[in-house]
Write a protein that holds these residues in place. Structure first.
Motif, PDB file in Angstrom:
ATOM      1  N   SER A 122       0.847  -1.187   0.000  1.00  0.00           N
ATOM      2  CA  SER A 122       0.000   0.000   0.000  1.00  0.00           C
ATOM      3  C   SER A 122       0.884   1.239   0.000  1.00  0.00           C
ATOM      4  CB  SER A 122      -0.925   0.018   1.223  1.00  0.00           C
ATOM      5  OG  SER A 122      -0.168   0.162   2.390  1.00  0.00           O
ATOM      6  N   ARG A 123       0.309   2.341  -0.463  1.00  0.00           N
ATOM      7  CA  ARG A 123       0.904   3.677  -0.341  1.00  0.00           C
ATOM      8  C   ARG A 123       2.162   3.919  -1.169  1.00  0.00           C
ATOM      9  NH1 ARG A 123      -1.097   6.641   3.775  1.00  0.00           N
ATOM     10  NH2 ARG A 123       0.865   7.655   4.279  1.00  0.00           N
ATOM     11  N   TYR A 124       3.206   3.101  -0.998  1.00  0.00           N
ATOM     12  CA  TYR A 124       4.497   3.447  -1.597  1.00  0.00           C
ATOM     13  C   TYR A 124       4.935   2.438  -2.651  1.00  0.00           C
ATOM     14  CZ  TYR A 124       4.345   6.270   2.606  1.00  0.00           C
ATOM     15  OH  TYR A 124       3.954   7.130   3.595  1.00  0.00           O
ATOM     16  N   PRO A 125       5.391   2.910  -3.791  1.00  0.00           N
ATOM     17  CA  PRO A 125       5.866   1.988  -4.840  1.00  0.00           C
ATOM     18  C   PRO A 125       6.986   1.083  -4.344  1.00  0.00           C
ATOM     19  CG  PRO A 125       5.799   4.262  -5.648  1.00  0.00           C
ATOM     20  CD  PRO A 125       5.472   4.328  -4.197  1.00  0.00           C
ATOM     21  N   GLU A 126       7.747   1.558  -3.369  1.00  0.00           N
ATOM     22  CA  GLU A 126       8.860   0.757  -2.852  1.00  0.00           C
ATOM     23  C   GLU A 126       8.361  -0.581  -2.297  1.00  0.00           C
ATOM     24  OE1 GLU A 126       8.434   3.973  -2.337  1.00  0.00           O
ATOM     25  OE2 GLU A 126      10.366   5.025  -2.431  1.00  0.00           O
ATOM     26  N   VAL A 127       7.220  -0.550  -1.648  1.00  0.00           N
ATOM     27  CA  VAL A 127       6.721  -1.782  -1.038  1.00  0.00           C
ATOM     28  C   VAL A 127       6.288  -2.775  -2.121  1.00  0.00           C
ATOM     29  CG1 VAL A 127       5.161  -2.752   0.687  1.00  0.00           C
ATOM     30  CG2 VAL A 127       5.948  -0.393   0.923  1.00  0.00           C
ATOM     31  N   PHE A 128       5.650  -2.263  -3.165  1.00  0.00           N
ATOM     32  CA  PHE A 128       5.274  -3.126  -4.284  1.00  0.00           C
ATOM     33  C   PHE A 128       6.515  -3.766  -4.900  1.00  0.00           C
ATOM     34  CE2 PHE A 128       1.636  -0.379  -3.802  1.00  0.00           C
ATOM     35  CZ  PHE A 128       0.547  -1.126  -4.227  1.00  0.00           C
ATOM     36  N   LEU A 129       7.542  -2.961  -5.062  1.00  0.00           N
ATOM     37  CA  LEU A 129       8.788  -3.463  -5.649  1.00  0.00           C
ATOM     38  C   LEU A 129       9.393  -4.582  -4.809  1.00  0.00           C
ATOM     39  CD1 LEU A 129      11.377  -2.787  -7.610  1.00  0.00           C
ATOM     40  CD2 LEU A 129      12.254  -1.813  -5.479  1.00  0.00           C
ATOM     41  N   VAL A 130       9.541  -4.313  -3.528  1.00  0.00           N
ATOM     42  CA  VAL A 130      10.194  -5.278  -2.639  1.00  0.00           C
ATOM     43  C   VAL A 130       9.364  -6.560  -2.554  1.00  0.00           C
ATOM     44  CG1 VAL A 130      10.858  -5.720  -0.238  1.00  0.00           C
ATOM     45  CG2 VAL A 130      11.411  -3.516  -1.319  1.00  0.00           C
ATOM     46  N   ALA A 131       8.041  -6.413  -2.422  1.00  0.00           N
ATOM     47  CA  ALA A 131       7.182  -7.593  -2.328  1.00  0.00           C
ATOM     48  C   ALA A 131       7.295  -8.450  -3.586  1.00  0.00           C
ATOM     49  CB  ALA A 131       5.730  -7.170  -2.106  1.00  0.00           C
ATOM     50  N   ALA A 132       7.261  -7.804  -4.742  1.00  0.00           N
ATOM     51  CA  ALA A 132       7.299  -8.557  -5.999  1.00  0.00           C
ATOM     52  C   ALA A 132       8.615  -9.299  -6.164  1.00  0.00           C
ATOM     53  CB  ALA A 132       7.058  -7.613  -7.173  1.00  0.00           C
ATOM     54  N   ALA A 133       9.710  -8.611  -5.894  1.00  0.00           N
ATOM     55  CA  ALA A 133      11.020  -9.241  -6.070  1.00  0.00           C
ATOM     56  C   ALA A 133      11.205 -10.390  -5.081  1.00  0.00           C
ATOM     57  CB  ALA A 133      12.119  -8.194  -5.895  1.00  0.00           C
ATOM     58  N   ALA A 134      10.848 -10.145  -3.837  1.00  0.00           N
ATOM     59  CA  ALA A 134      11.023 -11.175  -2.815  1.00  0.00           C
ATOM     60  C   ALA A 134      10.120 -12.375  -3.102  1.00  0.00           C
ATOM     61  CB  ALA A 134      10.720 -10.600  -1.431  1.00  0.00           C
ATOM     62  N   HIS A 135       8.931 -12.105  -3.586  1.00  0.00           N
ATOM     63  CA  HIS A 135       7.996 -13.191  -3.860  1.00  0.00           C
ATOM     64  C   HIS A 135       8.517 -14.083  -4.990  1.00  0.00           C
ATOM     65  CE1 HIS A 135       3.828 -13.862  -2.349  1.00  0.00           C
ATOM     66  NE2 HIS A 135       3.966 -14.868  -3.182  1.00  0.00           N
ATOM     67  N   ARG A 136       8.981 -13.469  -6.050  1.00  0.00           N
ATOM     68  CA  ARG A 136       9.497 -14.279  -7.158  1.00  0.00           C
ATOM     69  C   ARG A 136      10.716 -15.095  -6.709  1.00  0.00           C
ATOM     70  NH1 ARG A 136       8.306 -12.463 -12.981  1.00  0.00           N
ATOM     71  NH2 ARG A 136       6.266 -11.480 -12.728  1.00  0.00           N
ATOM     72  N   GLU A 137      11.561 -14.501  -5.908  1.00  0.00           N
ATOM     73  CA  GLU A 137      12.726 -15.248  -5.429  1.00  0.00           C
ATOM     74  C   GLU A 137      12.323 -16.417  -4.537  1.00  0.00           C
ATOM     75  OE1 GLU A 137      16.035 -11.707  -5.262  1.00  0.00           O
ATOM     76  OE2 GLU A 137      15.973 -13.152  -3.615  1.00  0.00           O
ATOM     77  N   ALA A 138      11.383 -16.166  -3.657  1.00  0.00           N
ATOM     78  CA  ALA A 138      10.938 -17.240  -2.767  1.00  0.00           C
ATOM     79  C   ALA A 138      10.335 -18.394  -3.566  1.00  0.00           C
ATOM     80  CB  ALA A 138       9.914 -16.703  -1.763  1.00  0.00           C
ATOM     81  N   LEU A 139       9.557 -18.034  -4.557  1.00  0.00           N
ATOM     82  CA  LEU A 139       8.938 -19.044  -5.420  1.00  0.00           C
ATOM     83  C   LEU A 139      10.004 -19.804  -6.219  1.00  0.00           C
ATOM     84  CD1 LEU A 139       6.120 -20.051  -6.340  1.00  0.00           C
ATOM     85  CD2 LEU A 139       6.093 -18.177  -8.008  1.00  0.00           C
ATOM     86  N   ALA A 140      10.965 -19.074  -6.737  1.00  0.00           N
ATOM     87  CA  ALA A 140      12.036 -19.713  -7.511  1.00  0.00           C
ATOM     88  C   ALA A 140      12.872 -20.636  -6.634  1.00  0.00           C
ATOM     89  CB  ALA A 140      12.915 -18.644  -8.162  1.00  0.00           C
TER      90      ALA A 140
END
Lengths: 385, 385, 385
Positions: free
Chosen positions: B330-348
């Protein structure tokens, strides 16, 4: 042990630790038996466990290996017993304890017997500064005989806590988990009155009053929390596993929520002890409530490799400014040694993994470890050198 | 990052994701403070956490590293704030959000303020398709003033859900976990009537009616479940950790069992959000009930390395056809960025481990990841390009 | 597979296992369908799961790989079905079961149909010694029609257990978790009487009486516990996950505490089955109560990599003298094969890690594995060659 973890351990070699929760040593000299050594690494109370099963636990096998390494003998129970029973006990204890690199021992002396050292004796015998942690339930049980109702009783307990802190005690510990559920309930004045009268009657008939049940234990815990807040000392709460007198299902720290959310307790520092297998829940509490702290004592070293895993899992949500070091050791220097070594390794492995992954720099990890080993406890217990 | 995991990440580079649960961005321009950046990576509400502890969490340190990598500055809070506060905010937001490779954002706009973008504004500002997720409790609170009894109220709520879905909303979300236990109880008509009257009275006195307690929240949740089933849209349920307004002990998804077993709800698709530390329980539900789905949003990235571990643990029982991707940002693009990158890494990492062990072929793992990142959500939310 | 783990597997190659909990095979010949194969590796009852989701689970993909390896075909569902449906069924079953290296199968035959083998038929067909585990609830349901009150009913049940043990049965199993909470409550005589009468009335009207609810199930469980103690046979308790007839929230083994602490049951051996996700809790019970045992059947192989993780987590507190091997397999030789192979690997990995870390010597680890695979079960079930 990965390279980074090894570097962290070396970086902390000169970092004296604050053991924020442990118990008195057994007064020496004494001859140690195999059953006693086994019993020192299990929470079981039934002697069959020490006779038939403890030797088949990872924790005991790891303890044997670590003790043997420290005293320089073969890694067998028999060799360790021979070595320690032949040694000069004071010199032996000091040698093992020196390897724990402990600057302060915060000692819960609520369960002592004639064969326990007193704190001054212990400080004298081993050369490590001792500070008292007051065992709430012991204090409260000893005061019931002389009070007429719960209100008087709570007043007497709070006065006793104040007096002990005035004499140098640095915190209060509750074993509510052994006497009632940790799912704290609002005080029920009627039930409290009835339970108090029953317990007082037993005391008047000369039987030791054993505090138990939610009505008494929760009300007492709330009073102690208010007093700790006023005295500006932490309240330690036994959570998670322990000996089988407790029902593990009732020991999650989540049940302590009123202490964290009700305005009356605002500013109270709470240290969650042991926590396993509720360490993820404890870490959550540390992540959202500013004055909640946790440790993984007992879990390390009693839960084998789960100790290291719990460390990693706790550091998922728990800030490194909220994690504390404790041995929860008692009676035997061997337990202090094993707990300290295993704890440092678990911490080095968990932080080392973060360095390996590029999330933390090595210097940051080293500082985080110093915080866990000593600085957090120095801050929240107001320890002065 | 193991080789296989790296290959999976590269294979998914051109895979646009469906972020099936997030919140609106803050309307720019604004100057971001350090406390705001820290506050964006914690569930704590007490400002002391951002002031003294968040910087000591793995999640925040990892976030700093990832943001710095994306914006090309030194990996410090100060450097990031300087960089983002000097940038043109729209261009800055689009640059960060582009790195999340998001095709659709399903936005819970139930908690918006004047400084939140509306969905059309947000779609315009960032060029990513927006779909509404209706926040059940917000809708219900706004309708209480105009209804006379629970039956009317439920009718009005269901009509409002139908209208919103008619206007393009794709799902309904409940925050019951913040207002009552998630251990759903059968409706108690008497208690419901009393609680409704009390809440309505507050509304009539001009105070905002805050829905809370099992009597109201569970009855409302059951009504919403019936309506979602009729509308053929998923019901999202906040489970597991969140801010301290909730009692974590009451938030296990296992409490939702009536939604999965009672014939009235047959066919209702339920998406369990966040789940930690109940992700093993959530995965179990996904493994036995055909219409239960789960995500690990919030857990990733707020729980440090636990996010990756939770991914591995969830994939123990949860089919890859049941796991969803969400940022919960929510609120900040930074959080979207971090969530997306971390999620893909965790999945990989989780799928890569299966490839390494020979359990999955690389192609199967790549497909499984596409399912989690986008296809499962497209299917259950009926998203059309 | 690490080197040490591989060595352990080779060391155990000649170690016949005791499968202390499994179910009868399906009487051959029959043609197996894809839905049946999928259904054999899930606890889901809803056919949609087998149709749409099971193929996306790690457990099923791993099963396909292992079966294909054993029968020498391509690792696809179609190839496996073609191969097994073309084979001579007896020879096929014996070949797969031979790879499980099973010396004894302890068979819960409480849920059998006309298409199940009887135990003598099964022993004859596959050449592996069979021993009966009595399904408590099945026995009890069949006796309700002929008894007039709970006391008579319990007497008849206990007599039936004695008779079955006299005929060679080696243990009793309860599925209380499917019929009531596992949080055992003291017997409420009034509630018991009412519930008994209602169930008996159904039986008298010719309907099969289905035992359910705490009043009946807990009272029956306590009676069975007393009888098992007298007969000196273990009581197996289904704990943790299973099919969705149970509410997972109610299946923690911690609820069985009265069986471990009340003097009436002293000496009763209790085997906790499955346990996941409560395996840490189960391991705790094994660590403090001398007569509690556990297994990770069902978890291995149905929970993917979580099976191996649960093994490691269980060995944190559980002594290797307390962990048992079981397949929980039923109907198809393929499930026995997969369970056995996955179980040995999980055990080798968990013990191998301890060897790698220097905590256990390789010989100690090999012995620990033999204990888990066979010796513990031989001891507690009094199995003679």
């Amino acid at each position: 042990m990965a390279d980074v973890a090894g570097e962290l351990l070396r970086a902390w070699a000169d970092q004296p630790a604050v053991d924020h929760h442990c118990h008195p040593l057994r007064r020496w000299p004494f001859e140690m038996t195999a059953v006693e050594l086994r019993g020192a690494f299990t929470e079981a109370l039934d002697p069959q466990m020490a006779e038939r099963h403890v030797m088949h636990t990872v924790a005991y096998q790891d303890a044997i290996r670590r003790i043997a390494g420290a005293v320089g003998c073969e890694a067998t129970e028999a060799a360790i017993l021979a070595r320690r029973n032949a040694a000069e006990p004071g010199e032996y204890a000091r040698r093992l304890l020196a390897r724990t690199a402990t600057a302060f021992m915060l000692v819960d002396n609520g369960f002592v017997t004639a064969e326990s050292f007193t704190l001054p004796e212990q400080e004298q015998a081993i050369g490590i500064r001792q500070r008292q942690i007051i065992r709430l339930e012991t204090v409260a049980e000893n005061l019931i005989h002389d009070t007429n109702d719960p209100r008087e009783w709570f007043g007497a307990v709070r006065a006793a806590l104040r007096a002990d802190v005035g004499r140098g005690a640095v915190g209060v510990k509750t074993i509510c988990a052994y006497r009632a559920t940790l799912k704290l309930q609002p005080v029920d004045t009627d039930a409290l009155g009835v339970a108090f009268s029953a317990m007082r009657l037993r005391a008047q008939h000369g039987r030791h009053p054993r505090l138990s049940g939610g009505a008494l234990c929760h009300a007492l815990l709330f009073e102690a929390a208010l007093e700790c807040r006023e005295l500006d000392v932490p309240l330690q709460v036994h959570c998670g596993f322990g000996d089988p007198d407790e029902d593990l299902a009732e020991t999650s720290p989540l049940g302590l929520r009123p202490l964290f959310t009700e305005p009356d307790y605002r500013g109270l520092r709470v240290a969650l002890l042991h926590c396993y297998p509720y360490h993820r829940e404890a870490a959550y509490l540390c992540s959202v409530f500013p004055d909640v702290y946790m440790d993984l004592s007992l879990t390390i070293p009693f839960a084998g490799l789960e100790g290291g895993r719990a460390m990693g899992e706790a550091l998922g949500l728990c800030p490194t400014s909220k994690l504390l070091y404790a041995s929860d050791a008692s009676r035997y220097p061997e337990v202090f040694l094993v707990a300290a070594a295993a704890h440092r390794e678990a911490l080095a492995n968990a932080l080392g993994e973060l360095v390996d992954l590029g999330i933390m720099e090595a210097g940051t990890a080293a500082n985080a470890g110093r915080r866990v080993l000593a600085e957090n406890a120095r801050r929240i217990y107001n320890l002065k050198d």
